[in-house]
Design an enzyme around this catalytic site. Structure first.
Site, short mmCIF file in Angstrom:
data_model
loop_
_atom_site.label_atom_id
_atom_site.label_comp_id
_atom_site.label_asym_id
_atom_site.label_seq_id
_atom_site.Cartn_x
_atom_site.Cartn_y
_atom_site.Cartn_z
N GLY A 55 0.88 -1.05 0.00
CA GLY A 55 -0.09 -0.09 -0.18
C GLY A 55 0.97 1.27 0.17
O GLY A 55 1.68 1.22 -0.93
N GLU A 56 0.76 2.05 0.92
CA GLU A 56 1.49 3.25 0.97
C GLU A 56 2.17 3.42 2.71
O GLU A 56 1.14 3.22 3.45
CB GLU A 56 0.46 4.44 0.77
N SER A 57 3.11 3.17 2.82
CA SER A 57 3.74 2.85 4.21
C SER A 57 3.61 4.28 5.00
O SER A 57 3.48 4.23 6.11
CB SER A 57 5.29 2.42 3.98
N CYS A 86 6.05 -5.51 0.27
CA CYS A 86 6.16 -4.05 -0.33
C CYS A 86 6.04 -3.33 0.81
O CYS A 86 6.88 -3.08 1.57
CB CYS A 86 5.19 -3.93 -1.32
N ARG A 116 12.92 2.94 0.01
CA ARG A 116 11.77 3.17 -0.59
C ARG A 116 11.61 3.41 -2.18
O ARG A 116 12.58 4.23 -2.49
CB ARG A 116 10.70 4.22 0.01
N ILE A 146 5.51 -3.14 -7.46
CA ILE A 146 4.79 -1.74 -7.85
C ILE A 146 5.48 -0.78 -6.79
O ILE A 146 5.28 -0.79 -5.65
CB ILE A 146 3.19 -1.87 -7.36
N ARG A 147 5.91 0.20 -7.18
CA ARG A 147 6.77 1.28 -6.60
C ARG A 147 7.43 0.64 -5.34
O ARG A 147 7.37 1.18 -4.18
CB ARG A 147 5.56 2.21 -6.11
N HIS A 191 4.48 -8.41 -4.61
CA HIS A 191 3.20 -8.36 -4.19
C HIS A 191 2.74 -9.72 -4.51
O HIS A 191 2.16 -10.07 -5.48
CB HIS A 191 2.41 -7.38 -4.94
N GLU A 193 0.34 -11.50 -3.53
CA GLU A 193 -1.21 -11.65 -3.38
C GLU A 193 -1.95 -10.93 -4.76
O GLU A 193 -2.87 -11.36 -4.95
CB GLU A 193 -1.80 -10.89 -2.26
N1 GLN Z 1 5.81 3.07 -2.79
C1 GLN Z 1 5.15 2.44 -1.36
C2 GLN Z 1 5.73 2.90 -0.25
O1 GLN Z 1 6.83 3.57 -0.03
C3 GLN Z 1 5.24 1.00 -1.38
C4 GLN Z 1 4.35 0.64 -2.37
C5 GLN Z 1 3.48 -0.94 -2.36
O2 GLN Z 1 3.27 -1.41 -1.36
N2 GLN Z 1 3.26 -1.48 -3.62
O3 GLN Z 1 5.10 2.82 0.91
#
Ligand code: GLN
Length: 212
Positions: A55-57, A86, A116, A146-147, A191, A193
């Site tokens: 997700g987005e940490s 991730c 990150r 993904i990112r 990921h 999942e």
């Molecule tokens: N870029 C996100 C972060 O820094 C991580 C991306 C992801 O979980 N797919 O939290």
């Protein structure tokens, strides 16, 4: 009862990110008795192990702080089997670079430094085949990045690298660590999942059963 016949309750941290996808994967595994989306301390206390999703940490850290979940999760991950994927891997780490100004709260368990957004923006996302021979044998795993972060530094001999990039991606060299184990902790930069391949979820469930 032998470990082979034991079943467990798995929690998936459900504050932010791709938690539904993990829940769907776990429901397909016979050894999983129950899957609990975890939002409260009470729910956390009811599970045998935990998955921290992607997700987005920074958002996940802020929400955890607002829900008074930072300290309970920190205490949980010190001793109970936990898998971070991730953003979840970033949260599990003791240190993150590329964090927002002023730093960000982490769950402080894994003795690594993660970087990150190693590969750049969303459009630099990719899928690649990885071998994780110690845990999956010969058959490679289709890993979705993904990112994504990477493991930039390992701070303890307890950390075992179990997956590395097999090709250079942008500026990131082949051999960069993207999956690690440390005692009861497992972390993957990608990921699992978001594939149909259950093997890493099965691996984590088996690992957690051993800690019952
Ligand atoms: N870029 C996100 C972060 O820094 C991580 C991306 C992801 O979980 N797919 O939290």
């Amino acid at each position: 009862m032998t470990n082979d016949s034991k079943t467990i309750t798995v929690g998936v941290l459900a504050l932010q990110g791709a938690f539904i996808e993990h829940i769907h994967m776990l429901k397909r595994i016979p050894k999983v008795k129950d899957v609990i989306p975890v939002k409260t301390e009470e729910q956390l206390n009811s599970v045998d192990c935990l998955i921290i999703p992607g997700g987005e940490s920074t958002s996940m850290a802020l929400i955890a702080e607002r829900c008074n979940m930072l300290e309970p999760i920190r205490a949980f991950v010190q001793k109970k089997p936990t898998w971070g994927t991730c953003a979840g891997m970033i949260m599990l780490a003791k240190e993150a670079t590329g964090a927002k100004k002023g730093g960000q709260q982490l769950f402080n368990a894994l003795d690594v430094v993660v970087n990150r957004n190693q590969f750049g923006s969303q459009k630099e996302s990719f899928q690649t085949m990885l071998h994780l021979p110690e845990i999956l044998g010969e058959e490679p795993f289709a890993a979705v990045f993904i990112r994504a972060p990477v493991i930039a530094e390992i701070k303890s001999p307890k950390v075992k690298v179990v997956g590395r990039l097999e090709q250079k991606h942008g500026q990131t060299e082949a051999e960069t660590a993207v999956a690690v184990l440390q005692d009861h902790l497992f972390a993957t930069a990608f990921h699992p999942e978001l594939t149909n391949d259950l093997r890493l979820h099965e691996f984590f469930v088996d690992m957690a059963v051993k800690y019952l």
